[in-house]
Design a protein around this motif. Structure first.
Motif, PDB file in Angstrom:
ATOM      1  N   LYS A  27       0.865  -1.177   0.000  1.00 22.44           N
ATOM      2  CA  LYS A  27       0.000   0.000   0.000  1.00 22.44           C
ATOM      3  C   LYS A  27       0.903   1.229   0.000  1.00 22.44           C
ATOM      4  O   LYS A  27       1.610   1.499   0.975  1.00 22.44           O
ATOM      5  N   LEU A  28       0.869   1.991  -1.110  1.00 20.59           N
ATOM      6  CA  LEU A  28       1.833   3.075  -1.303  1.00 20.59           C
ATOM      7  C   LEU A  28       1.213   4.461  -1.176  1.00 20.59           C
ATOM      8  O   LEU A  28       1.890   5.456  -1.453  1.00 20.59           O
ATOM      9  N   LYS A  29      -0.038   4.552  -0.743  1.00 22.25           N
ATOM     10  CA  LYS A  29      -0.695   5.852  -0.686  1.00 22.25           C
ATOM     11  C   LYS A  29       0.060   6.848   0.190  1.00 22.25           C
ATOM     12  O   LYS A  29       0.205   8.026  -0.161  1.00 22.25           O
ATOM     13  N   ASP A  30       0.573   6.402   1.328  1.00 23.42           N
ATOM     14  CA  ASP A  30       1.289   7.299   2.245  1.00 23.42           C
ATOM     15  C   ASP A  30       2.802   7.068   2.214  1.00 23.42           C
ATOM     16  O   ASP A  30       3.509   7.455   3.137  1.00 23.42           O
ATOM     17  N   LYS A  31       3.290   6.412   1.147  1.00 26.76           N
ATOM     18  CA  LYS A  31       4.721   6.169   1.004  1.00 26.76           C
ATOM     19  C   LYS A  31       5.237   6.898  -0.239  1.00 26.76           C
ATOM     20  O   LYS A  31       5.580   6.274  -1.246  1.00 26.76           O
ATOM     21  N   SER A  57       5.457  20.462  -7.067  1.00 30.29           N
ATOM     22  CA  SER A  57       4.041  20.573  -6.688  1.00 30.29           C
ATOM     23  C   SER A  57       3.914  21.636  -5.607  1.00 30.29           C
ATOM     24  O   SER A  57       4.572  21.550  -4.567  1.00 30.29           O
ATOM     25  N   THR A  58       3.080  22.643  -5.851  1.00 32.05           N
ATOM     26  CA  THR A  58       2.955  23.748  -4.897  1.00 32.05           C
ATOM     27  C   THR A  58       1.752  23.586  -3.979  1.00 32.05           C
ATOM     28  O   THR A  58       1.869  23.709  -2.759  1.00 32.05           O
ATOM     29  N   ASN A  59       0.569  23.291  -4.538  1.00 32.83           N
ATOM     30  CA  ASN A  59      -0.646  23.228  -3.720  1.00 32.83           C
ATOM     31  C   ASN A  59      -0.696  22.004  -2.818  1.00 32.83           C
ATOM     32  O   ASN A  59      -1.447  21.990  -1.849  1.00 32.83           O
ATOM     33  N   CYS A  60       0.059  20.975  -3.145  1.00 34.41           N
ATOM     34  CA  CYS A  60       0.003  19.717  -2.394  1.00 34.41           C
ATOM     35  C   CYS A  60       1.241  19.497  -1.540  1.00 34.41           C
ATOM     36  O   CYS A  60       1.551  18.352  -1.192  1.00 34.41           O
ATOM     37  N   VAL A  61       1.971  20.541  -1.198  1.00 33.86           N
ATOM     38  CA  VAL A  61       3.256  20.368  -0.527  1.00 33.86           C
ATOM     39  C   VAL A  61       3.317  21.200   0.756  1.00 33.86           C
ATOM     40  O   VAL A  61       2.958  22.386   0.757  1.00 33.86           O
ATOM     41  N   ASP A  62       3.739  20.530   1.845  1.00 31.34           N
ATOM     42  CA  ASP A  62       4.115  21.227   3.078  1.00 31.34           C
ATOM     43  C   ASP A  62       5.628  21.358   3.097  1.00 31.34           C
ATOM     44  O   ASP A  62       6.352  20.457   2.635  1.00 31.34           O
ATOM     45  N   SER A  63       6.137  22.465   3.654  1.00 26.21           N
ATOM     46  CA  SER A  63       7.587  22.702   3.710  1.00 26.21           C
ATOM     47  C   SER A  63       8.009  23.033   5.132  1.00 26.21           C
ATOM     48  O   SER A  63       7.201  23.490   5.956  1.00 26.21           O
ATOM     49  N   GLU A  64       9.283  22.784   5.401  1.00 28.05           N
ATOM     50  CA  GLU A  64       9.875  23.100   6.702  1.00 28.05           C
ATOM     51  C   GLU A  64      11.267  23.674   6.468  1.00 28.05           C
ATOM     52  O   GLU A  64      12.062  23.092   5.731  1.00 28.05           O
ATOM     53  N   VAL A  65      11.543  24.811   7.112  1.00 30.56           N
ATOM     54  CA  VAL A  65      12.833  25.486   6.986  1.00 30.56           C
ATOM     55  C   VAL A  65      13.668  25.219   8.234  1.00 30.56           C
ATOM     56  O   VAL A  65      13.150  25.170   9.354  1.00 30.56           O
ATOM     57  N   CYS A  77      -3.658  16.054  -0.318  1.00 32.71           N
ATOM     58  CA  CYS A  77      -3.412  15.216  -1.505  1.00 32.71           C
ATOM     59  C   CYS A  77      -3.078  13.780  -1.122  1.00 32.71           C
ATOM     60  O   CYS A  77      -2.371  13.081  -1.840  1.00 32.71           O
ATOM     61  N   GLY A  78      -3.559  13.349   0.034  1.00 28.05           N
ATOM     62  CA  GLY A  78      -3.335  11.964   0.462  1.00 28.05           C
ATOM     63  C   GLY A  78      -2.313  11.812   1.559  1.00 28.05           C
ATOM     64  O   GLY A  78      -2.317  10.820   2.287  1.00 28.05           O
ATOM     65  N   GLY A  79      -1.394  12.805   1.691  1.00 25.13           N
ATOM     66  CA  GLY A  79      -0.402  12.753   2.748  1.00 25.13           C
ATOM     67  C   GLY A  79       0.695  11.731   2.507  1.00 25.13           C
ATOM     68  O   GLY A  79       0.607  10.883   1.612  1.00 25.13           O
ATOM     69  N   SER A  80       1.734  11.806   3.329  1.00 24.70           N
ATOM     70  CA  SER A  80       2.857  10.876   3.234  1.00 24.70           C
ATOM     71  C   SER A  80       3.571  10.813   4.574  1.00 24.70           C
ATOM     72  O   SER A  80       3.558  11.777   5.354  1.00 24.70           O
ATOM     73  N   LEU A  81       4.201   9.664   4.813  1.00 23.92           N
ATOM     74  CA  LEU A  81       4.993   9.490   6.035  1.00 23.92           C
ATOM     75  C   LEU A  81       6.419  10.006   5.887  1.00 23.92           C
ATOM     76  O   LEU A  81       7.147  10.094   6.872  1.00 23.92           O
ATOM     77  N   PHE A  82       6.814  10.363   4.659  1.00 27.76           N
ATOM     78  CA  PHE A  82       8.216  10.660   4.387  1.00 27.76           C
ATOM     79  C   PHE A  82       8.399  12.123   3.981  1.00 27.76           C
ATOM     80  O   PHE A  82       7.638  12.661   3.164  1.00 27.76           O
ATOM     81  N   TRP A  83       9.446  12.737   4.558  1.00 29.39           N
ATOM     82  CA  TRP A  83       9.908  14.040   4.109  1.00 29.39           C
ATOM     83  C   TRP A  83      10.978  13.839   3.034  1.00 29.39           C
ATOM     84  O   TRP A  83      11.654  12.808   2.997  1.00 29.39           O
ATOM     85  N   SER A  84      11.128  14.849   2.202  1.00 31.20           N
ATOM     86  CA  SER A  84      12.261  14.827   1.269  1.00 31.20           C
ATOM     87  C   SER A  84      13.553  15.014   2.054  1.00 31.20           C
ATOM     88  O   SER A  84      13.539  15.376   3.241  1.00 31.20           O
ATOM     89  N   ASP A  85      14.686  14.771   1.415  1.00 29.12           N
ATOM     90  CA  ASP A  85      15.964  15.109   2.039  1.00 29.12           C
ATOM     91  C   ASP A  85      16.082  16.634   2.144  1.00 29.12           C
ATOM     92  O   ASP A  85      15.407  17.388   1.434  1.00 29.12           O
TER      93      ASP A  85
END
Length: 534
Positions: free
Chosen positions: A103-107, A134-142, A186-194
């Motif tokens: 199940k890859l929805k949150d991966k 992707s701008t509208n579907c992305v959360d960011s952290e500084v 947009c479904g969410g994810s458990l993983f942050w980018s690097d």
């Protein structure tokens, strides 16, 4: 017996059970699915891989990831909406194919943001900008820090690709970086980018000098902990009761002086138990510092590392360190690239033993040293030595089986079946064992009721009869009237001398005399006659 056999089958099945390799998959930047099966190290089997989304066709892998000329993963292209469907994988190459469902929805893992810039705005604030696909579907952290101090994290409003630091200080150097994550809208994810590569603004004007004695050979001082200094400084130092000497071996970074190594020799001894003084010059005034170096000694890593199998079938690891009696050591090792395990070594010892190592594991070992408390102690360990390797990794991961197991599998199953047959024969033939495993229940009956209750010997003897009694049927007594009695007196009197009347009351043939007062019928007749005569 069935219970014992079931238990034995469970034990045998646990021993010979084989679990499939662990395949882990992740959608990368909504562009492709990346699957891997080398979590426990490089596999010994070269697997082939195929996959498909629910409702689609099975597709062999066209882009393998390789390590040591072996397949360890696969990248498979996908569409943006595929992640909501079940993903199926098949790994082939052993005795049978290993199938998995994912199940890859949150991966989903995005790539780091790009095009990072930082600049001073017209509002006197520091602005940090970046780009994400992707701008509208992305959360960011500084994440940012000042003068290489501790990082600080700050979330950014969803869809925004800029961050502001209010009224930054011109004497600080700022480092900023950012990461992204698929939002819950947009479904969410458990993983942050690097994290992105950091961008820098400003300069560090700090003059904090830090010193350390390295391997009792020289004193290393630096003043770039908070970043590259804005100007070039000159440096001088001395121990208590010594002479001040200028630096002869500067350390540089980006053509700027950032430190100095002061040698320890006969003319300039390094007595770590004495106070150490430094002077940094180059600005409006010199910066003087006082240092206590007794517990600030860092040794070089151990050298001449060797590992070999000993005559006692144990794995021995050896190394050399300049100081032996004053050194504590710590060994770090791992098997098949798994988690490192640490083990302390006795002070002064330069060897370590791993008992009865497995030939199917690859062992990596490294060591570091520290000045022991017997010689004043230190807060610093040396760097880890380069690892040495023994053995080879023959497992695909913690659950998989190598090719050699496929040869022994039929033999092991045959041995297991033979053991089961022998156990069954023992249960049938050995009556004692059968009774122990399946006790016989007593069968109640009137014949062996005493044995069933297990009565004592004395109670049995008391309950048994010691005499025989014959059964005698009883009849009623016949009533005799007075007239009958008188008519029969004459005839009876003639026979009274020697005859007796037998009353047929029982079948026991008991003769009762007429004159016997114990006969109730005679007593009754006599009493009636005497009453009438009167």
């Amino acid at each position: 017996m069935s219970t014992a056999l079931l238990l034995f089958l469970c034990l045998i099945g646990h021993v010979f059970a084989k679990e499939p390799p662990d395949v882990q998959c992740l959608i990368v930047h909504l562009q492709y699915v990346s699957c891997s099966w080398n979590k426990s190290g490089t596999p010994a089997v070269n697997y082939t891989f195929s996959s498909w989304f629910e409702g689609g066709d099975e597709i062999p892998c066209g882009d393998y990831l390789r390590e040591n000329n072996l397949n360890t993963g696969c990248n498979r292209p996908c569409n943006r909406m595929d992640g909501f469907d079940t993903f199926y994988t098949v790994l082939s190459g052993g005795n049978k194919p290993y199938r998995n469902e994912h199940k890859l929805k949150d991966k989903v893992k995005l790539n780091p943001p790009t095009n990072l810039t930082v600049q001073m705005g017209a509002d006197s604030n520091l602005w940090f900008y970046w780009n994400q696909t992707s701008t509208n579907c992305v959360d960011s952290e500084v994440q940012f820090r000042k003068n290489k101090r501790k990082w600080e994290n700050s979330p950014v409003v969803r869809g925004r690709q800029s961050y502001c630091i209010n009224l930054p200080s011109s004497s600080f150097q700022y480092e900023l970086k950012v990461r992204s994550q698929l939002s819950h809208s947009c479904g969410g994810s458990l993983f942050w980018s690097d994290w992105s590569e950091p961008v820098v603004w400003g300069s560090n004007n700090s003059t904090d000098v830090q010193c350390l004695i390295v391997h009792q050979q020289y004193v290393s001082c630096s003043w770039n902990k908070s970043g590259t200094p804005a100007g070039n400084y000159t440096f001088s130092s001395w121990f208590h009761d010594g002479n001040e000497t200028d630096c002869s071996d500067y350390l540089r970074e980006n053509n700027m002086i950032t430190g100095c190594n002061r040698p320890c020799n006969a003319s300039q001894p390094c007595d770590r138990f004495r106070t150490f003084y430094t002077v940094l010059s180059g600005g409006n005034k010199p910066y003087r510092n006082t240092h206590t170096l007794k517990d600030k000694v860092k040794l070089n890593p151990p050298t001449n590392l060797t590992v070999q199998m000993g005559a006692d079938s144990n794995l021995w690891f050896y190394w050399n360190q300049t100081f032996t009696s004053c050194v504590d050591s710590e060994v770090q090792f791992r098997k098949n690239k798994r988690k490192w395990e640490n083990s302390k070594v006795l002070s002064g010892r330069q060897s370590y033993c791993i008992n009865l190592p497995s030939s199917s594991f690859q062992y990596e070992l490294q060591v570091r040293s520290q000045l022991s408390d017997y010689c004043g102690g230190s807060l610093f360990w040396s760097d880890w030595s380069e690892p040495v390797v023994w053995g080879s990794n023959n497992s695909t991961d913690s659950y998989s089986v190598d090719n050699s197991m496929s040869v022994w599998t039929p033999v092991l199953y045959a041995v297991g079946a033979l053991v089961l047959i022998l156990l069954a024969l023992m249960l049938v033939q050995n009556e004692r064992l059968r009774i122990i495993l399946i006790p016989v229940l007593p069968k109640p009956s009137l014949d062996n009721i005493e044995d069933w209750f297990q009565l004592s010997k004395g109670l049995k003897e008391d309950s048994q009869a010691t005499y025989n009694e014959r059964a005698c049927p009883v009849r009623e007594y016949i009533y005799i009237s007075p007239s009958d009695n008188e008519s029969s007196d004459s005839s009876d009197s003639s026979d009274s001398s020697g005859l007796s009347v037998t009353t047929d009351q029982t079948d026991c043939s008991v003769s009762i005399a007429v004159n016997d007062q114990e006969d109730p019928s005679t007593a009754f007749s006599s009493s009636k006659m005497s009453t009438e005569n009167d």
